[in-house]
Design a protein around this motif. Structure first.
Motif, PDB file in Angstrom:
ATOM      1  N   UNK A 134       0.839  -1.190   0.000  1.00  0.00           N
ATOM      2  CA  UNK A 134       0.000   0.000   0.000  1.00  0.00           C
ATOM      3  C   UNK A 134       0.872   1.238   0.000  1.00  0.00           C
ATOM      4  N   UNK A 135       0.454   2.300  -0.703  1.00  0.00           N
ATOM      5  CA  UNK A 135       1.278   3.521  -0.767  1.00  0.00           C
ATOM      6  C   UNK A 135       1.266   4.266   0.573  1.00  0.00           C
ATOM      7  N   UNK A 136       2.330   5.029   0.774  1.00  0.00           N
ATOM      8  CA  UNK A 136       2.384   5.879   1.967  1.00  0.00           C
ATOM      9  C   UNK A 136       1.468   7.079   1.748  1.00  0.00           C
ATOM     10  N   UNK A 137       1.211   7.810   2.826  1.00  0.00           N
ATOM     11  CA  UNK A 137       0.268   8.923   2.781  1.00  0.00           C
ATOM     12  C   UNK A 137       0.665   9.983   1.753  1.00  0.00           C
ATOM     13  N   UNK A 155      -0.613  11.012  -5.881  1.00  0.00           N
ATOM     14  CA  UNK A 155      -1.311  10.247  -6.917  1.00  0.00           C
ATOM     15  C   UNK A 155      -2.759  10.715  -7.058  1.00  0.00           C
ATOM     16  N   UNK A 156      -3.399  11.050  -5.943  1.00  0.00           N
ATOM     17  CA  UNK A 156      -4.785  11.537  -6.003  1.00  0.00           C
ATOM     18  C   UNK A 156      -4.861  12.876  -6.720  1.00  0.00           C
ATOM     19  N   UNK A 157      -3.896  13.755  -6.464  1.00  0.00           N
ATOM     20  CA  UNK A 157      -3.878  15.058  -7.129  1.00  0.00           C
ATOM     21  C   UNK A 157      -3.667  14.882  -8.631  1.00  0.00           C
ATOM     22  N   UNK A 158      -2.779  13.970  -9.009  1.00  0.00           N
ATOM     23  CA  UNK A 158      -2.546  13.716 -10.433  1.00  0.00           C
ATOM     24  C   UNK A 158      -3.827  13.206 -11.089  1.00  0.00           C
ATOM     25  N   UNK A 159      -4.513  12.287 -10.447  1.00  0.00           N
ATOM     26  CA  UNK A 159      -5.755  11.737 -11.000  1.00  0.00           C
ATOM     27  C   UNK A 159      -6.796  12.843 -11.157  1.00  0.00           C
ATOM     28  N   UNK A 160      -6.958  13.684 -10.146  1.00  0.00           N
ATOM     29  CA  UNK A 160      -7.944  14.766 -10.236  1.00  0.00           C
ATOM     30  C   UNK A 160      -7.586  15.757 -11.332  1.00  0.00           C
TER      31      UNK A 160
END
Length: 143
Positions: free
Chosen positions: A93-96, A102-107
């Motif tokens: 699992x990825x670290x925080x 990764x979430x910012x890139x996806x958004x």
């Protein structure tokens, strides 16, 4: 089918210590589905007499909860859930911080794609309006 029915009417636990978390989450999900279904049934029986309005959903709730509990102890399904938990434990699992990046890139990609599709939509709308205008011009010119 006979094995499933036999499992529904037994009181033993299949591989009690293995796959506990996945079994609990699966049972909770099934139980929520049963509860929501019984609540919807109660709402649809609002004009019936009270015994039917409350008795039938409560009986189905009890049967559904019991069936949900027994299904997670059905050997083939239980073995599947045990293997799911084993595979989930192998996942790195990825670290925080990595998760945030990764979430910012996806958004950002989602918003850029939405903007790109919006631009294509405007361009196609403009081309279609030109096509209609050209068709009207040709129709007016030929008549």
């Amino acid at each position: 089918m006979a094995a499933l029915l036999q499992t529904l009417f037994t009181f033993d636990f299949y591989k009690r210590t293995q796959g506990k978390l996945v079994r609990q989450v699966t049972f909770a999900s099934l139980a929520i589905i049963v509860v929501l279904g019984c609540w919807a049934l109660k709402q649809s029986l609002i004009e019936e007499e009270r015994a039917l309005q409350f008795g039938l959903p409560l009986a189905l709730l009890a049967a559904g909860i019991w069936a949900s509990f027994r299904i997670v102890h059905f050997p083939p399904f239980s073995d599947f859930l045990i293997s799911v938990e084993a595979e989930m434990n192998k996942v790195s699992w990825p670290r925080r911080g990595e998760l945030y990046r990764a979430s910012i890139v996806v958004m950002l990609v989602i918003f850029l794609m939405a903007g790109l599709l919006f631009g294509y939509d405007l361009l196609l709308k403009y081309i279609a309006s030109l096509w209609v205008t050209l068709g009207e011009f040709i129709a007016e010119w030929t008549s």
